[in-house]
Design a protein around this motif. Structure first.
Motif, short mmCIF file in Angstrom:
data_model
loop_
_atom_site.label_atom_id
_atom_site.label_comp_id
_atom_site.label_asym_id
_atom_site.label_seq_id
_atom_site.Cartn_x
_atom_site.Cartn_y
_atom_site.Cartn_z
N ALA A 242 50.15 -30.85 -49.85
CA ALA A 242 51.18 -30.28 -49.00
C ALA A 242 52.46 -31.09 -49.14
CB ALA A 242 50.72 -30.27 -47.55
N GLY A 243 53.56 -30.39 -49.24
CA GLY A 243 54.86 -31.06 -49.30
C GLY A 243 55.28 -31.50 -47.92
N GLU A 244 56.27 -32.34 -47.88
CA GLU A 244 56.79 -32.82 -46.60
C GLU A 244 58.21 -32.33 -46.44
OE1 GLU A 244 56.43 -37.04 -46.68
OE2 GLU A 244 54.27 -36.99 -46.92
N GLY A 245 58.61 -32.15 -45.22
CA GLY A 245 60.00 -31.81 -44.96
C GLY A 245 60.29 -30.33 -45.11
N VAL A 246 61.44 -30.06 -45.64
CA VAL A 246 61.99 -28.70 -45.67
C VAL A 246 61.31 -27.84 -46.74
CG1 VAL A 246 64.15 -27.40 -45.97
CG2 VAL A 246 64.21 -29.69 -45.01
N VAL A 247 61.18 -26.56 -46.44
CA VAL A 247 60.74 -25.58 -47.43
C VAL A 247 61.99 -24.77 -47.76
CG1 VAL A 247 59.26 -23.61 -47.90
CG2 VAL A 247 58.40 -25.49 -46.50
N TRP A 248 62.59 -25.03 -48.94
CA TRP A 248 63.84 -24.38 -49.31
C TRP A 248 63.65 -23.02 -49.95
CZ3 TRP A 248 67.65 -26.08 -46.85
CH2 TRP A 248 67.98 -27.42 -46.75
N LEU A 249 62.63 -22.88 -50.74
CA LEU A 249 62.51 -21.73 -51.64
C LEU A 249 61.42 -20.80 -51.16
CD1 LEU A 249 63.78 -20.87 -54.36
CD2 LEU A 249 61.89 -22.03 -55.47
N ASN A 250 61.71 -19.48 -51.18
CA ASN A 250 60.71 -18.49 -50.78
C ASN A 250 61.03 -17.14 -51.42
OD1 ASN A 250 58.54 -17.38 -49.50
ND2 ASN A 250 59.38 -17.45 -47.44
N ARG A 251 60.03 -16.30 -51.45
CA ARG A 251 60.14 -14.92 -51.95
C ARG A 251 60.75 -14.84 -53.35
NH1 ARG A 251 61.99 -14.95 -46.76
NH2 ARG A 251 60.51 -14.18 -45.22
N VAL A 252 60.22 -15.63 -54.26
CA VAL A 252 60.68 -15.63 -55.65
C VAL A 252 60.05 -14.42 -56.34
CG1 VAL A 252 60.73 -16.92 -57.81
CG2 VAL A 252 60.83 -18.13 -55.63
N GLU A 253 60.87 -13.64 -57.03
CA GLU A 253 60.38 -12.44 -57.70
C GLU A 253 60.95 -12.35 -59.12
OE1 GLU A 253 60.03 -8.74 -55.37
OE2 GLU A 253 61.13 -9.87 -53.82
N ASN B 108 66.38 -22.83 -45.38
CA ASN B 108 65.32 -23.53 -44.67
C ASN B 108 64.35 -22.50 -44.11
OD1 ASN B 108 63.68 -25.18 -43.23
ND2 ASN B 108 65.28 -26.10 -41.99
N HIS B 109 63.17 -22.39 -44.74
CA HIS B 109 62.17 -21.41 -44.33
C HIS B 109 61.17 -22.08 -43.39
CE1 HIS B 109 63.42 -18.21 -47.01
NE2 HIS B 109 63.70 -19.17 -47.88
N THR B 110 61.31 -21.78 -42.11
CA THR B 110 60.40 -22.37 -41.12
C THR B 110 59.13 -21.55 -40.96
OG1 THR B 110 61.59 -21.16 -39.38
CG2 THR B 110 62.30 -23.44 -39.83
N ASP B 111 59.10 -20.36 -41.57
CA ASP B 111 57.92 -19.50 -41.46
C ASP B 111 56.85 -19.79 -42.51
OD1 ASP B 111 59.62 -18.62 -43.48
OD2 ASP B 111 59.03 -16.53 -43.26
N CYS B 112 57.06 -20.75 -43.38
CA CYS B 112 56.10 -21.09 -44.43
C CYS B 112 55.43 -22.40 -44.07
CB CYS B 112 56.82 -21.21 -45.78
SG CYS B 112 55.70 -21.42 -47.17
N ALA B 113 54.13 -22.35 -43.87
CA ALA B 113 53.38 -23.56 -43.51
C ALA B 113 53.26 -24.47 -44.72
CB ALA B 113 51.99 -23.17 -43.01
N HIS B 114 53.08 -25.76 -44.46
CA HIS B 114 52.99 -26.74 -45.55
C HIS B 114 51.74 -26.55 -46.40
CE1 HIS B 114 56.57 -29.06 -44.80
NE2 HIS B 114 56.32 -28.99 -43.51
N LYS B 115 50.80 -25.76 -45.95
CA LYS B 115 49.61 -25.50 -46.77
C LYS B 115 49.84 -24.33 -47.73
CE LYS B 115 47.67 -22.50 -43.31
NZ LYS B 115 46.68 -22.10 -42.44
#
Length: 190
Positions: free
Chosen positions: A61-72, A89-96
């Motif tokens: 699991a990464g730490e901190g911010v999740v920057w990237l999401n919904r890559v297509e 900053n994607h707060t809806d993506c869990a670190h798992k």
């Protein structure tokens, strides 16, 4: 273009995808993450073809911010930034749920560069992602044009010959009909 790196894997060409944005390294979410997306990242990092696209934090699991999401990505893009994606900053993506990948580890020409910022020191070297587009040599295009031109000529010559023969035959038939139709036969009727 935002720098990318892989961490938590074996070697520089496998691991959890991380993105350097707003002076902070953050992870990528595995929502919609697939082999086409991994193919683009492997190409951008100079690591050859993608072997796997991993989700569920296979590389930790990464730490901190999740920057990237919904890559297509379609898989043929040069850079990840050529693909539709969400970079915030994607707060809806869990670190798992972090995206990871494994590449074939066939390095191509890349230039190492250190990132300097106010953030904590980065333990990994950030690779520049300048990739030259392969260009088709003009010779092969010229040869293709010449071959197609010769084929077109070979088809046009018999066609023109048939058209000319058709004209000659029509003239001959027209002369015969004209002779037979213009001769009148007169008979005296009582």
């Amino acid at each position: 273009h935002v720098p990318l790196r892989l961490s938590g894997g074996l070697g520089r060409c496998s691991g959890r995808l991380e993105v350097y944005h707003n002076a902070v390294w953050g992870s990528g979410c595995a929502d919609l993450w697939d082999i086409s997306d991994a193919q683009v990242v492997c190409r951008q990092l100079g690591c050859g073809a993608a072997l796997r696209a991993d989700g569920n934090s296979v590389f930790g699991a990464g730490e901190g911010v999740v920057w990237l999401n919904r890559v297509e990505c379609r898989g043929n893009e040069i850079h990840l930034w050529d693909c539709p994606l969400s970079l915030k900053n994607h707060t809806d993506c869990a670190h798992k749920e972090h995206a990871g990948l494994t590449c074939a580890d066939l390095p191509v020409s890349t230039t190492p560069a250190r990132t300097t910022s106010a953030s904590p020191p980065v333990s990994q070297t950030v690779r520049s992602t300048s990739v030259t587009h392969p260009q088709t040599p003009p010779v092969s295009l010229s040869v293709l044009v010449v071959v197609l031109g010769v084929l077109l000529l070979l088809l046009l010559v018999p066609l023109l010959t048939l058209i000319q023969q058709n004209r000659v035959m029509r003239r001959a038939l027209s002369k015969r009909r004209h002779k037979t139709t213009t001769e009148a036969v007169y008979e005296e009727i009582q």
